[in-house]
Design a protein around this motif. Structure first.
Motif, short mmCIF file in Angstrom:
data_model
loop_
_atom_site.label_atom_id
_atom_site.label_comp_id
_atom_site.label_asym_id
_atom_site.label_seq_id
_atom_site.Cartn_x
_atom_site.Cartn_y
_atom_site.Cartn_z
N UNK A 232 4.33 -6.15 0.92
CA UNK A 232 3.41 -6.42 -0.19
C UNK A 232 2.73 -5.15 -0.71
N UNK A 233 2.59 -4.12 0.14
CA UNK A 233 1.90 -2.91 -0.32
C UNK A 233 2.77 -2.07 -1.24
N UNK A 234 4.03 -2.45 -1.39
CA UNK A 234 4.93 -1.74 -2.31
C UNK A 234 5.15 -2.53 -3.61
N UNK A 235 4.44 -3.64 -3.74
CA UNK A 235 4.53 -4.40 -4.99
C UNK A 235 3.83 -3.66 -6.12
N UNK A 236 4.23 -3.91 -7.37
CA UNK A 236 3.63 -3.17 -8.49
C UNK A 236 2.12 -3.29 -8.61
N UNK A 237 1.54 -4.37 -8.09
CA UNK A 237 0.09 -4.50 -8.19
C UNK A 237 -0.65 -3.68 -7.13
N UNK A 238 0.08 -3.11 -6.17
CA UNK A 238 -0.55 -2.29 -5.13
C UNK A 238 0.06 -0.89 -5.02
N UNK A 239 1.08 -0.63 -5.82
CA UNK A 239 1.80 0.64 -5.69
C UNK A 239 1.99 1.25 -7.07
N UNK A 240 1.15 2.22 -7.48
CA UNK A 240 1.29 2.83 -8.80
C UNK A 240 2.44 3.83 -8.84
N UNK A 241 2.80 4.23 -10.05
CA UNK A 241 3.75 5.34 -10.17
C UNK A 241 3.06 6.59 -9.63
N UNK A 242 3.85 7.59 -9.23
CA UNK A 242 3.23 8.79 -8.69
C UNK A 242 4.07 10.03 -8.98
N UNK A 243 3.37 11.16 -9.08
CA UNK A 243 3.96 12.49 -9.01
C UNK A 243 3.19 13.23 -7.93
N UNK A 244 3.89 13.90 -7.03
CA UNK A 244 3.25 14.42 -5.82
C UNK A 244 3.68 15.86 -5.57
N UNK A 245 2.73 16.74 -5.48
CA UNK A 245 2.98 18.13 -5.11
C UNK A 245 3.36 18.15 -3.63
N UNK A 246 4.61 18.54 -3.34
CA UNK A 246 5.05 18.58 -1.95
C UNK A 246 4.99 20.00 -1.40
N UNK A 247 5.58 20.94 -2.13
CA UNK A 247 5.42 22.37 -1.84
C UNK A 247 5.22 23.07 -3.19
N UNK A 248 5.04 24.38 -3.15
CA UNK A 248 4.87 25.11 -4.41
C UNK A 248 6.12 25.05 -5.29
N UNK A 249 7.25 24.77 -4.68
CA UNK A 249 8.52 24.73 -5.42
C UNK A 249 9.12 23.34 -5.53
N UNK A 250 8.45 22.35 -5.00
CA UNK A 250 9.07 21.03 -4.92
C UNK A 250 8.06 19.92 -5.13
N UNK A 251 8.36 19.04 -6.07
CA UNK A 251 7.55 17.85 -6.32
C UNK A 251 8.41 16.61 -6.11
N UNK A 252 7.76 15.53 -5.74
CA UNK A 252 8.45 14.25 -5.69
C UNK A 252 7.78 13.29 -6.66
N UNK A 253 8.50 12.25 -7.02
CA UNK A 253 7.95 11.23 -7.90
C UNK A 253 8.52 9.89 -7.48
N UNK A 254 7.94 8.83 -7.99
CA UNK A 254 8.47 7.52 -7.65
C UNK A 254 7.68 6.40 -8.29
N UNK A 255 8.13 5.18 -7.97
CA UNK A 255 7.53 3.99 -8.56
C UNK A 255 8.01 2.76 -7.79
N UNK A 256 7.32 1.64 -7.95
CA UNK A 256 7.73 0.43 -7.22
C UNK A 256 8.95 -0.22 -7.86
N UNK A 257 9.58 -1.09 -7.11
CA UNK A 257 10.65 -1.90 -7.67
C UNK A 257 10.08 -3.14 -8.35
N UNK A 258 10.80 -3.62 -9.32
CA UNK A 258 10.39 -4.83 -10.05
C UNK A 258 11.38 -5.98 -9.88
#
Length: 378
Positions: A232-258
């Protein structure tokens, strides 16, 4: 005698379908050509969801375009009767001084966009799927969310076709040129003529633009993970889209499934370089091992072994900004490309801009940043 169109649009993915939609709204005779059957899984406009955000970390000059795109997506929803944009919120995560956090705050402040700062502890309480380090913070944007790319393309094309758009699918464009003041497009199956041309062929643009521009086609490997614990914590009502600084050269992004596809987590940087037709679409287990390790660290309630894999393309520019404007050699040709992995959210407004450029020769939108010849100037 062969029919002459007002405009031919090469490429009917996110950008081209939106351009065709706007051109048909202006009552023109338009032909759209695609080498596949859009929406398809061979380019850059597929894969369940795409991020939408207005507080733009890549630069505040994008904000007015994002705001206009938002309005146009909502208009298309009303006209098509389809759900295209879900505002589930978004978080930009990293150390407080990183580019993702500071870029988002700067653009939000410049355009008076509401945002909220969250500490690692506040994130854990509000969005428990995310595991932040103690020194990380998040910028929360309530109106961020996801677009459904296949539905967006279908909506644009369905409405455009109902208003007279003609399309040719499974038809590869071989070349185009200016003849007698107009444009002639040569494909594997035919020859077509028009007064104006729009080129929006994604990863195939390097072969079609017709002038030297440093576009780099990169194969990406997005991954979707199913929940191992607390789904349930990965449902769209509890899991926003994100962009995440991982290292100075690498970012990750993601979103929930619908629709049961799982939670998307992917690297923004990295990937094989080549051509759209030459890059291998087979993915090895070694390629996804780094993202599996990262997911185990940052989203431990996801099952790193229950993963779905796909491939898509980024077409990158050296500065990460788009290529959008009139062709440097032909006033009756407009081009759109080099979206560098962050373009889909703007499809609705870029379609409007492309229609402006071929009809009026200019647009009221500020596209100075995207000048197609800026790399030649430098």
């Amino acid at each position: 005698m062969n029919k002459t169109y007002d405009v031919i649009v090469i490429g009917l993915g996110g950008m081209g379908s939106a351009a065709a939609y706007h051109l048909m709204k202006k009552g023109l005779r338009v032909l759209g050509i695609d080498r596949f059957q859009p929406p398809h899984q061979f380019g850059s406009s597929h894969g369940h969801t795409r991020i939408f955000r207005e507080a733009y970390l890549e630069g505040a000059s994008y904000v007015p375009l994002a705001q206009r795109a938002h309005a146009l997506w909502r208009r298309l929803e009303e006209e098509s009767g389809k759900d295209l944009l879900a505002e589930i919120g978004g978080v930009m995560i990293g150390p407080e001084n990183c580019e993702i956090v500071q870029g988002t705050i700067t653009s939000a402040k410049q355009y008076n966009l509401p945002y909220e700062m969250l500490s690692a502890k506040e994130m854990a309480k509000r969005f428990p799927a995310f595991y932040l380090a103690e020194d990380e913070v998040a910028v929360y944007e309530k109106t961020a969310g996801v677009l459904f790319p296949e539905a967006c393309i279908e909506a644009c094309l369905k409405i455009a076709i109902s208003e007279g758009l003609e399309i040719k699918t499974d038809e590869r464009v071989l070349k185009w040129g200016q003849e007698g003041g107009g444009i002639t497009v040569y494909t594997e199956k035919g020859i077509y003529k028009a007064e104006k041309l729009v080129i929006s062929a994604g990863a195939w643009n390097p072969d079609l633009f017709g002038f030297t521009i440093p576009l780099e086609v990169q194969r990406k490997v997005p991954t979707w993970f199913q929940a191992m614990n607390k789904p349930e914590i990965f449902n769209p009502d509890q899991f926003p889209i994100f962009c995440w600084h991982y290292t100075n050269d690498l970012n990750i992004y993601g979103m929930p499934g619908f629709h049961g596809e799982g939670t998307k987590v992917a690297f923004h940087q990295g990937g094989l370089i080549g051509t759209a037709d030459g890059l291998d679409r087979e993915v090895s287990s070694e390629e996804i091992a780094p993202i599996q390790r990262l997911v185990a660290e940052r989203f431990p309630d996801l099952n790193i072994n229950d993963v779905t894999i796909d491939t898509c393309f980024y077409t990158n520019t050296p500065d990460g900004h788009f290529v959008l404007g009139k062709h440097p050699n032909y006033d009756n040709v407009a081009i759109a490309g080099g979206f560098s992995g962050h373009g889909f959210k703007f499809c609705s407004v870029i379609g409007e801009i492309l229609s402006d450029l071929v009809i009026k020769g200019k647009t009221n939108h500020d596209i100075t940043l995207f000048d197609p010849v800026r790399f030649q100037k430098s």
